[in-house]
Design a protein around this motif. Structure first.
Motif, PDB file in Angstrom:
ATOM      1  N   GLY B  47       0.787  -1.083  -0.032  1.00 62.39           N
ATOM      2  CA  GLY B  47       0.118   0.042   0.167  1.00 62.39           C
ATOM      3  C   GLY B  47       0.756   1.220   0.098  1.00 62.39           C
ATOM      4  N   GLY B  48       2.129   1.024  -0.152  1.00 60.67           N
ATOM      5  CA  GLY B  48       2.873   2.368  -0.116  1.00 60.67           C
ATOM      6  C   GLY B  48       3.847   2.546   0.792  1.00 60.67           C
ATOM      7  N   ASP B  50       5.093   5.126   4.115  1.00 65.05           N
ATOM      8  CA  ASP B  50       5.103   6.487   4.927  1.00 65.05           C
ATOM      9  C   ASP B  50       6.159   6.644   5.629  1.00 65.05           C
ATOM     10  OD1 ASP B  50       2.467   7.787   3.950  1.00 65.05           O
ATOM     11  OD2 ASP B  50       1.738   5.740   4.739  1.00 65.05           O
ATOM     12  N   HIS B  65       5.598  10.314   1.627  1.00 63.58           N
ATOM     13  CA  HIS B  65       4.500   9.114   1.386  1.00 63.58           C
ATOM     14  C   HIS B  65       4.885   8.939  -0.004  1.00 63.58           C
ATOM     15  CE1 HIS B  65       0.914   6.851   0.959  1.00 63.58           C
ATOM     16  NE2 HIS B  65       0.590   7.620  -0.133  1.00 63.58           N
ATOM     17  N   ASN B  67       3.183   6.900  -3.014  1.00 68.47           N
ATOM     18  CA  ASN B  67       1.952   5.779  -3.553  1.00 68.47           C
ATOM     19  C   ASN B  67       2.169   5.209  -4.847  1.00 68.47           C
ATOM     20  OD1 ASN B  67      -0.522   5.170  -4.556  1.00 68.47           O
ATOM     21  ND2 ASN B  67      -1.632   6.557  -3.340  1.00 68.47           N
ATOM     22  N   ALA B  69       0.467   3.018  -6.322  1.00 65.88           N
ATOM     23  CA  ALA B  69      -0.868   2.984  -7.372  1.00 65.88           C
ATOM     24  C   ALA B  69      -1.024   4.166  -8.061  1.00 65.88           C
ATOM     25  CB  ALA B  69      -1.957   2.798  -6.443  1.00 65.88           C
ATOM     26  N   THR B  70      -0.646   5.284  -7.396  1.00 65.70           N
ATOM     27  CA  THR B  70      -0.576   6.519  -8.524  1.00 65.70           C
ATOM     28  C   THR B  70       0.670   7.099  -8.844  1.00 65.70           C
ATOM     29  OG1 THR B  70      -0.439   7.966  -6.464  1.00 65.70           O
ATOM     30  CG2 THR B  70      -2.807   7.047  -7.241  1.00 65.70           C
ATOM     31  N   GLN B  72       2.794   8.555  -7.501  1.00 66.53           N
ATOM     32  CA  GLN B  72       3.159   9.944  -6.964  1.00 66.53           C
ATOM     33  C   GLN B  72       3.913   9.934  -5.490  1.00 66.53           C
ATOM     34  OE1 GLN B  72       1.978  12.602  -8.506  1.00 66.53           O
ATOM     35  NE2 GLN B  72       1.524  11.241 -10.072  1.00 66.53           N
ATOM     36  N   TYR B  74       4.936  12.172  -2.125  1.00 66.84           N
ATOM     37  CA  TYR B  74       4.843  13.393  -1.569  1.00 66.84           C
ATOM     38  C   TYR B  74       5.607  13.634  -0.405  1.00 66.84           C
ATOM     39  CZ  TYR B  74       0.244  12.543  -3.776  1.00 66.84           C
ATOM     40  OH  TYR B  74      -0.653  12.383  -4.850  1.00 66.84           O
ATOM     41  N   ASN B  83       3.292  17.815  -3.716  1.00 69.16           N
ATOM     42  CA  ASN B  83       3.590  16.432  -4.585  1.00 69.16           C
ATOM     43  C   ASN B  83       4.905  16.799  -5.272  1.00 69.16           C
ATOM     44  OD1 ASN B  83       3.576  14.636  -6.472  1.00 69.16           O
ATOM     45  ND2 ASN B  83       1.640  15.376  -7.691  1.00 69.16           N
TER      46      ASN B  83
END
Lengths: 141, 180
Positions: B47-48, B50, B65, B67, B69-70, B72, B74, B83
């Motif tokens: 899930g990424g 953090d 963070h 991600n 899935a996207t 990206q 941050y 971003n």
């Protein structure tokens, strides 16, 4: 050890309009699912070639090819035929500088007039920068 | 030969950088290693990722963070999540006729046409279609100092623009367009 991935090679596409001319380019990393189904996948090299001169290529029986000189000439003739008489005249008149130059060589306005003063200034500029022997004056120079 | 001590990754992160969100399950961090003040290896979670660091020194990032899935990444500047721009979310083709998409969604495109006859309406087909719209296109004539001419942009759409120039002969048009 974390290995940083190089950017993957994008997949380009080209779409054609109803006249078989190039209508636009697409790339998967930006357009995603919005690429028209009729768009044709092309290599990055083909994309660079077509994007540099889109009007020179067409879709012919499913194959992308370069237009012939006759086809390009016909397109240019059609574009000119679509112009009105004003645009056609404007494109073929002599340069405005040449026209003014010819007038000032021919006109001799009376002293005291604004036209006379302007012609004197025009002559003074010619005298300040004389034409070298053997050169040809162009564009009202 | 130096000995590399392999430690429990979660403990290492806590000890070295602060704390990690351990609410995620299925951690697979057995490749993390520490040598002196340097940690190497692959920190993976489902899930990424953090990462939060306490007692952040000035000029350092406290929270990040990623991600997967996207695509990206941050960081938290203390007030908001920001971003980060990277070549994964800023696709580009740096070439004579090219484009640059920014992470904001803005797209810059530029190019040079082949020679165009004067006083006829010609079309500039962009290197890629703008997904939404083209805000503006600026065009200029590639010409000599003694044949100063102007280019007029008659219309702008998301896939092409119409231009005309008034040089005394066929000329190339240099252009740049902005859209998204």
């Amino acid at each position: 050890m974390v290995v940083v991935q190089e950017r993957k090679q994008p997949q380009y596409y080209v779409a054609f309009d109803s006249a078989a001319n190039i209508a636009g380019f697409y790339v998967d990393e930006i357009h995603g699912d919005d690429i028209p189904e009729t768009a044709i996948p092309i290599t990055a090299e083909q994309w660079q070639t077509y994007a540099a001169a889109p009007h020179r290529y067409k879709l012919d029986s499913g194959v992308i090819r370069e237009k012939t000189a006759d086809e390009l000439a016909a397109e240019l003739a059609a574009a000119r035929a679509a112009l009105g008489y004003e645009a056609l005249r404007r494109s073929e008149y002599p340069p405005i500088g040449d026209q003014l130059d010819a007038l000032w060589k021919w006109l001799e306005p009376p002293e005291g007039t604004e036209a006379h003063e302007i012609r004197e200034r025009w002559l003074a500029v010619k005298a300040a920068y004389p034409k070298p022997e053997g050169s040809i004056e162009t564009d009202g120079a | 030969m130096a000995t590399i001590q392999t430690l429990n990754p979660t403990d290492v992160i806590k000890e070295t950088f602060g704390k990690i969100n351990t609410s995620l399950t299925n951690l697979n961090n057995d490749k993390l290693e520490k040598s002196g003040d340097t940690m190497t290896g692959l920190l993976t979670t489902l899930g990424g990722i953090d990462l939060e660091v306490s007692s952040v020194p000035t000029g350092k990032v406290g929270r990040m963070h990623a991600n997967g899935a996207t695509n990206q990444i941050y960081y938290h500047d203390g007030t908001d999540w920001r971003n980060m721009w990277h070549h994964g979310n800023n696709p580009a083709s740096v070439s004579a006729n090219g484009y640059q998409k920014l992470a904001s969604g803005m797209i810059l495109q530029w190019g040079t046409t082949t020679e165009i006859a004067p006083n006829i309406l010609a079309e500039i087909v962009y290197p890629i279609v703008f997904p939404n719209t083209c805000f503006a296109l600026a065009a200029t004539v590639e010409s000599d100092w003694d044949d100063v001419a102007a280019a007029v942009v008659s219309y702008v759409s998301r896939d092409l623009s119409g231009v005309t120039h008034n040089a005394s002969a066929s000329k190339k048009i240099k252009w740049i367009a902005i859209g998204w």
